[in-house]
Scaffold this motif. Structure first.
Motif, mmCIF file in Angstrom:
data_model
loop_
_atom_site.group_PDB
_atom_site.id
_atom_site.type_symbol
_atom_site.label_atom_id
_atom_site.label_comp_id
_atom_site.label_asym_id
_atom_site.label_seq_id
_atom_site.Cartn_x
_atom_site.Cartn_y
_atom_site.Cartn_z
ATOM 1 N N LYS A 66 0.718 -1.334 0.014
ATOM 2 C CA LYS A 66 0.107 -0.022 0.106
ATOM 3 C C LYS A 66 0.952 1.360 0.152
ATOM 4 O O LYS A 66 1.553 1.308 0.855
ATOM 5 N N THR A 126 0.931 5.594 -0.330
ATOM 6 C CA THR A 126 0.284 6.681 -0.172
ATOM 7 C C THR A 126 0.898 7.915 -0.937
ATOM 8 O O THR A 126 2.076 8.153 -0.755
ATOM 9 N N LYS A 167 -10.704 8.281 -8.742
ATOM 10 C CA LYS A 167 -9.841 6.976 -8.387
ATOM 11 C C LYS A 167 -9.496 6.564 -9.836
ATOM 12 O O LYS A 167 -8.467 6.025 -9.771
ATOM 13 N N LYS A 204 -5.560 5.791 -10.387
ATOM 14 C CA LYS A 204 -5.029 4.284 -11.198
ATOM 15 C C LYS A 204 -4.385 4.379 -12.165
ATOM 16 O O LYS A 204 -3.232 3.720 -12.281
ATOM 17 N N SER A 209 -6.751 -1.515 -6.163
ATOM 18 C CA SER A 209 -7.688 -0.695 -5.320
ATOM 19 C C SER A 209 -7.191 0.940 -5.082
ATOM 20 O O SER A 209 -5.878 1.022 -5.019
ATOM 21 N N VAL A 210 -7.944 1.667 -5.048
ATOM 22 C CA VAL A 210 -7.601 3.088 -4.661
ATOM 23 C C VAL A 210 -8.452 3.616 -3.690
ATOM 24 O O VAL A 210 -9.619 3.479 -3.892
ATOM 25 N N ASN A 211 -8.165 4.039 -2.363
ATOM 26 C CA ASN A 211 -8.872 4.784 -1.669
ATOM 27 C C ASN A 211 -8.399 6.190 -1.229
ATOM 28 O O ASN A 211 -7.284 6.452 -1.345
ATOM 29 N N THR A 212 -9.376 7.053 -1.328
ATOM 30 C CA THR A 212 -9.141 8.435 -1.304
ATOM 31 C C THR A 212 -9.598 9.029 -0.081
ATOM 32 O O THR A 212 -10.493 8.673 0.514
ATOM 33 N N MET A 213 -9.143 10.305 0.482
ATOM 34 C CA MET A 213 -9.554 10.996 1.471
ATOM 35 C C MET A 213 -9.170 12.350 1.307
ATOM 36 O O MET A 213 -8.280 13.065 0.729
ATOM 37 N N LYS A 240 -6.104 16.154 -0.877
ATOM 38 C CA LYS A 240 -6.398 14.977 -0.866
ATOM 39 C C LYS A 240 -5.201 14.220 -1.082
ATOM 40 O O LYS A 240 -4.230 14.306 -1.572
ATOM 41 N N ALA A 276 -4.181 9.683 -1.464
ATOM 42 C CA ALA A 276 -4.725 8.563 -2.031
ATOM 43 C C ALA A 276 -3.905 7.388 -1.479
ATOM 44 O O ALA A 276 -2.800 7.526 -1.669
ATOM 45 N N LYS A 334 -3.155 0.518 -3.211
ATOM 46 C CA LYS A 334 -2.882 -1.139 -3.240
ATOM 47 C C LYS A 334 -2.773 -1.687 -4.464
ATOM 48 O O LYS A 334 -3.318 -1.783 -5.403
#
Length: 99
Positions: free
Chosen positions: A27, A29, A38, A42, A56-60, A80, A82, A85
């Motif tokens: 993972k 960041t 997303k 990617k 996978s991509v997780n964002t905040m 932002k 990201a 993974k």
């Protein structure tokens, strides 16, 4: 939404103890452009780093903090992040090697 190219999406990697520990699980960041989706994140990771496949991509989204200088109030820029993974058979990202 702005027309973002893949090299405009990823701004810089996040270098913290938590993000370094997550690299053992593949993972990674990054700080990314606030308008990036997303799918764009990617695509950017797969094009910028050869041999990587994104699982996978997780964002905040983080709002800017309120800062005060004298009697004037303002805000810092919003950011932002990201968390990307990679798949098990994917190569590691070399930018993080040796840190």
């Amino acid at each position: 939404m702005a027309d973002l190219k893949y090299y405009d999406v990823i701004l810089r990697p996040v270098i913290t103890e938590k993000s370094m520990n997550a690299m053992a699980e593949k993972k990674y960041t990054f700080f990314v452009h606030p308008d990036a989706t997303k799918a764009q994140i990617k695509e950017a990771v797969e094009k910028m780093f050869e041999g990587t496949k994104v699982a996978s991509v997780n964002t905040m989204n983080n709002d800017g903090k309120v800062k005060r200088r004298g009697m004037t109030f303002g805000r810092t820029a919003k950011t932002k992040k990201a968390i990307v993974k990679l798949t098990d058979e994917s190569k590691d990202i070399e930018i993080f090697q040796g840190l």
